[in-house]
Motif scaffolding. Structure first.
Motif, PDB file in Angstrom:
ATOM      1  N   GLY A  89      38.316  31.769  41.093  1.00  0.00           N
ATOM      2  CA  GLY A  89      37.275  31.450  40.134  1.00  0.00           C
ATOM      3  C   GLY A  89      36.901  32.618  39.257  1.00  0.00           C
ATOM      4  O   GLY A  89      36.098  32.475  38.335  1.00  0.00           O
ATOM      5  N   GLY A  90      37.477  33.808  39.510  1.00  0.00           N
ATOM      6  CA  GLY A  90      37.178  34.991  38.722  1.00  0.00           C
ATOM      7  C   GLY A  90      37.893  34.992  37.389  1.00  0.00           C
ATOM      8  O   GLY A  90      38.654  34.071  37.059  1.00  0.00           O
ATOM      9  N   PRO A  91      37.670  36.026  36.571  1.00  0.00           N
ATOM     10  CA  PRO A  91      38.270  36.059  35.225  1.00  0.00           C
ATOM     11  C   PRO A  91      39.791  36.030  35.226  1.00  0.00           C
ATOM     12  O   PRO A  91      40.399  35.306  34.439  1.00  0.00           O
ATOM     13  CB  PRO A  91      37.739  37.376  34.639  1.00  0.00           C
ATOM     14  CG  PRO A  91      36.498  37.676  35.410  1.00  0.00           C
ATOM     15  CD  PRO A  91      36.746  37.150  36.798  1.00  0.00           C
ATOM     16  N   ALA A  92      40.441  36.806  36.097  1.00  0.00           N
ATOM     17  CA  ALA A  92      41.901  36.907  36.060  1.00  0.00           C
ATOM     18  C   ALA A  92      42.568  35.599  36.486  1.00  0.00           C
ATOM     19  O   ALA A  92      43.484  35.116  35.822  1.00  0.00           O
ATOM     20  CB  ALA A  92      42.364  38.061  36.950  1.00  0.00           C
ATOM     21  N   SER A  93      42.132  35.019  37.596  1.00  0.00           N
ATOM     22  CA  SER A  93      42.755  33.775  38.051  1.00  0.00           C
ATOM     23  C   SER A  93      42.444  32.617  37.108  1.00  0.00           C
ATOM     24  O   SER A  93      43.280  31.723  36.922  1.00  0.00           O
ATOM     25  CB  SER A  93      42.280  33.447  39.469  1.00  0.00           C
ATOM     26  OG  SER A  93      40.881  33.237  39.506  1.00  0.00           O
TER      27      SER A  93
END
Length: 486
Positions: A89-93
């Motif tokens: 759920g973070g920016p990279a994923s």
């Protein structure tokens, strides 16, 4: 990297009254809008490197091309292959998921040809979230996964406590039949598409209605696990003495649960969203943790330690700021989960200490992270091979990097509290671990608090080791010649 219009405050930091000398040379803030270095027509909206300003359209093309080039250059994922995307759920994923969605859309000139699936693991129990907060985050995450149209799997970290012991054994993929080449796989996929088109079923896209499953392939269970399982997980993390051990324990449980889901659902490839910044931090962190022998496996594009499931990191060339600007410009939604809670603000763990150290250097010297990343690229990508499970680490599944005199010299320094001969004693686990996991295991608390699948597999390997020792004199070595041969 900063927004081109109006400059940014970070570029003009100077000395102030009472603040001491400036840490960086004061830069002239560019007030005039600069043109895009690629198209030369539109105004630059973001500066990636000094002098490289891109407009939004060209920045998007640059971002997409880097992702597609990473996959095309390595040729690890074959057409028609099932790929499991691990989403935190973070920016990279989240940016990785957007790249896959756009690559599979019908409007794309050269579409991606693999079949994606999604998995999200709820770690709110060990991050200090209440049940209501966990429910809220899971509802937001499920809404995002449903919009993709891909099959998805919602799991909780507590489910890792119920994994089978087979998850700690190498799969049979590497020992099976040789895999076809990438060219043969493409030709076979094209023939399959033509056959399906001739049969009247030409729609081979992976879109459609999204379905939810449990991590083992069964119908989805209730969102939150039973309270007893959550209490057991909390006891496991409370027994860990340091935050560094808790970070390693969290990473171990997460990777084992993702591996089990990929195996049970038939995904031979797993994608993770580790950025260049995260890879650089991980490289130095693993050096400090004694994992120097496994740096190429832990930070490389391909991680094939599991045999039948290969881990792929397609976001490892993106800086964290590139990802942040892409998500900001194009509205990529994210769901942020707080990290492991601690009462200390500084020097809480080796992971956070190394992260703050690198990011501090990056602020003063913008090429720090890329230099660390490129240095890691020079490491040998061929991991050490283990001839049997007894020569593989019980926790990280890498080949043991300690044997002989080194093991005898290290063991007394690690086993200081318990010297019993029982199957659940610390001394019984030490020979099954690599150097780094031995250091971490020392801070994980009593062995009785470890997950049952870890203790079961440890007993299994210890029994096999004792059995091999008893029949060692009757075994023939590989280099021993058979009678009658010359």
């Amino acid at each position: 990297m900063c927004e081109a219009n109006g400059g940014c405050g970070e570029c003009a930091v100077g000395a102030g009254p009472g603040l001491g000398p400036a840490r960086r040379r004061p830069a002239v803030v560019c007030r005039q809008p600069r043109p895009c270095v690629k198209c030369g027509e539109n105004t630059a909206a973001v500066v990636i490197r000094v002098g490289d300003g891109f407009c939004r359209t060209c920045f998007r093309e640059y971002f997409v091309h880097k992702f597609r080039a990473m996959l095309g250059k390595n040729r690890v994922i074959f057409p028609g292959e099932k790929v499991l995307l691990a989403l935190s759920g973070g920016p990279a994923s989240s940016a990785m998921l957007r790249q896959v969605q756009e690559g599979l859309s019908r409007e794309t000139a050269k579409r991606l040809r693999f079949v994606p699936g999604l998995i999200h693991i709820d770690e709110g129990a060990v991050c200090g979230q209440s049940p209501a907060q966990r429910e809220q985050n899971l509802a937001r995450m499920e809404a995002l996964l449903q919009e993709t149209g891909f099959p998805y799997y919602l799991a909780s970290l507590e489910q890792a406590l119920e994994l089978p012991g087979s998850v700690l054994r190498r799969g049979a993929g590497a020992a099976g039949e040789p895999c076809p080449s990438y060219k043969e796989a493409v030709e076979g996929f094209i023939q399959q598409q033509r056959q399906e088109a001739a049969d009247g079923d030409g729609d081979t896209s992976s879109g459609g209605s999204s379905t939810q499953h449990g991590p083992g392939g069964h119908p989805a269970a209730p969102r939150l696990p039973p309270a007893a399982l959550t209490a057991e997980l909390l006891r496991l993390f409370e027994a860990a003495e340091t935050l560094t051990a808790k970070e390693e324990l969290l990473q171990m449980l997460r990777s084992h649960l993702i591996l089990h889901t990929a195996r049970t659902r038939g995904y031979p490839k797993v994608m993770t969203g580790e950025s260049c910044t995260r890879v650089a931090v991980k490289l130095l962190t693993n050096l400090a943790l004694g994992r120097g022998a496994f740096l190429a496996v832990d930070t490389g594009f391909v991680d094939s330690r599991h045999g039948d499931v290969t881990l792929v990191r397609p976001m490892r060339e993106y800086m964290a700021k590139e990802i942040a600007f892409y998500n900001h410009f194009f509205g990529v939604p994210t769901v942020i989960t707080p990290p492991l809670s601690t009462k200390r603000r500084e020097k809480t763990s080796i992971h956070r200490l190394m992260e703050s150290f690198l990011l501090g250097l990056q602020a003063d010297f913008p090429s720090t992270i890329s230099t660390v990343y490129r240095t890691g690229e020079k490491l040998s990508a061929a991991p050490a091979e283990a001839s049997s499970e007894l020569q593989r680490c019980l926790l990280c599944l890498c080949a043991l990097d300690i044997d002989g005199e080194e093991e005898l010299a290290l063991e007394p320094t690690l086993v200081t509290e318990e010297t019993g001969d029982g199957a659940d004693s610390r001394a019984a686990f030490i020979p099954l671990l690599c150097y780094s996991c031995r250091l971490t295991f020392k801070e994980m608390g009593p062995p009785a608090t470890l997950p049952s699948y870890v203790r079961t597999e440890a007993q299994h390997r210890s029994c096999r080791a004792r059995m091999k020792e008893q029949i060692q004199e009757f075994l023939l070595e590989d280099d021993e010649e058979e009678p009658g041969t010359s």
